[in-house]
Design a protein around this motif. Structure first.
Motif, PDB file in Angstrom:
ATOM      1  N   VAL A  18      10.954  -7.037  -2.920  1.00 48.02           N
ATOM      2  CA  VAL A  18      10.062  -7.625  -1.910  1.00 48.02           C
ATOM      3  C   VAL A  18       8.760  -8.152  -2.518  1.00 48.02           C
ATOM      4  N   PHE A  19       8.470  -7.762  -3.770  1.00 49.62           N
ATOM      5  CA  PHE A  19       7.301  -8.319  -4.468  1.00 49.62           C
ATOM      6  C   PHE A  19       7.486  -8.059  -5.957  1.00 49.62           C
ATOM      7  N   LEU A  94       9.973   2.268   0.431  1.00 52.71           N
ATOM      8  CA  LEU A  94       9.462   1.301  -0.545  1.00 52.71           C
ATOM      9  C   LEU A  94       9.298   2.016  -1.880  1.00 52.71           C
TER      10      LEU A  94
ATOM     11  N   VAL B  46      -1.330  -2.869  -5.220  1.00 52.80           N
ATOM     12  CA  VAL B  46      -0.243  -3.345  -4.368  1.00 52.80           C
ATOM     13  C   VAL B  46      -0.634  -3.020  -2.927  1.00 52.80           C
ATOM     14  N   CYS B  48       0.811  -2.788   0.994  1.00 51.47           N
ATOM     15  CA  CYS B  48       1.992  -2.757   1.862  1.00 51.47           C
ATOM     16  C   CYS B  48       1.482  -2.744   3.299  1.00 51.47           C
ATOM     17  N   LEU B  50       1.796  -2.031   6.956  1.00 55.54           N
ATOM     18  CA  LEU B  50       2.634  -1.196   7.832  1.00 55.54           C
ATOM     19  C   LEU B  50       2.467  -1.567   9.306  1.00 55.54           C
ATOM     20  N   VAL B  73       4.663  -7.070   1.552  1.00 56.27           N
ATOM     21  CA  VAL B  73       4.112  -6.387   0.379  1.00 56.27           C
ATOM     22  C   VAL B  73       3.481  -7.463  -0.498  1.00 56.27           C
ATOM     23  N   THR B  74       2.243  -7.266  -0.917  1.00 54.39           N
ATOM     24  CA  THR B  74       1.544  -8.291  -1.695  1.00 54.39           C
ATOM     25  C   THR B  74       0.594  -7.641  -2.701  1.00 54.39           C
ATOM     26  N   TRP B  75      -0.253  -8.429  -3.317  1.00 50.80           N
ATOM     27  CA  TRP B  75      -1.106  -7.997  -4.416  1.00 50.80           C
ATOM     28  C   TRP B  75      -2.552  -8.289  -4.066  1.00 50.80           C
ATOM     29  N   LEU B  94      -0.989   0.460   3.246  1.00 51.72           N
ATOM     30  CA  LEU B  94      -1.018   1.328   2.064  1.00 51.72           C
ATOM     31  C   LEU B  94      -1.485   0.498   0.879  1.00 51.72           C
ATOM     32  N   VAL B  96      -1.644   0.765  -3.265  1.00 50.33           N
ATOM     33  CA  VAL B  96      -1.278   1.504  -4.479  1.00 50.33           C
ATOM     34  C   VAL B  96      -2.154   0.970  -5.605  1.00 50.33           C
ATOM     35  N   GLU B 115      -3.119 -11.887  -2.344  1.00 54.16           N
ATOM     36  CA  GLU B 115      -2.576 -13.061  -3.020  1.00 54.16           C
ATOM     37  C   GLU B 115      -1.621 -13.853  -2.136  1.00 54.16           C
TER      38      GLU B 115
END
Lengths: 118, 118
Positions: A18-19, A94, B46, B48, B50, B73-75, B94, B96, B115
């Motif tokens: 997913v990424f 995830l 990261v 996420c 939700l 999910v991205t950065w 979330l 990370v 991003e």
């Protein structure tokens, strides 16, 4: 050391990317009660439980049972395993795989399943 | 370079540490429509999503709007910002945070917000 396969190859119906960038790859895992994966490999990964589920994780004749609770975030040390949904709810997880060097070391061959499941 | 504060310090009502080891720290962010953070700092993370939400992210007079969609999910590149819930749904995310060396470099001072938000 035998190295098993990428779960997006062995179980492409359940694992989706997913990424991904140069630092991480993030997988989404989804299954239904009774579903079972083939043997595959994970590098060190953060696991985020998006559903509550019951699973059995097996490798080399050893098994652990996971009572996953929605909202739990934990750590999966690099390992090979087979996963099986032995509960009556879908699994939705995830996995954030870290790409930094040394992240795929399996010093502890005895490790199975996530670190903290409460 | 001025370095702003840890969001678990500036906005401890909204940011909680849900997991931490030597490789990562995982934060859970929750807010309600109308909520606004104070200025804080994120390392490369990261994200996420939700929940689905609408937020405005601001720093140094620049603003971006994020239409977050549940499941994305991205950065988030290392940055300082203020976040504000400008929609009518709760935000639940979330983050990370990666601890590897060089992960807190802010080479691109112009970066703001995640991003990829599709």
């Amino acid at each position: 050391m035998e190295m098993h396969q990428d779960p997006t190859v062995t179980d492409s119906d359940k694992y989706k990317v997913v990424f991904e960038n140069e630092k991480v790859r993030v997988l989404e895992y989804k299954d239904k009660p009774g579903d079972k994966t083939t043997l595959h490999h994970h590098p060190n990964s953060v696991m985020c439980f998006l559903s509550s589920f019951k699973r059995q994780i097996a490798t080399n004749g050893k098994t652990v049972t996971i009572d996953g609770k929605e909202g739990v975030v934990t750590w999966l040390k690099a390992q090979d395993h087979i996963g099986e949904n032995i509960g009556d709810t879908d699994t939705h997880v995830l996995l954030v795989e870290l790409k930094e060097s040394g992240n795929d070391d399996q010093q502890d061959q005895g490790v199975l399943g996530p670190e903290k499941i409460v």
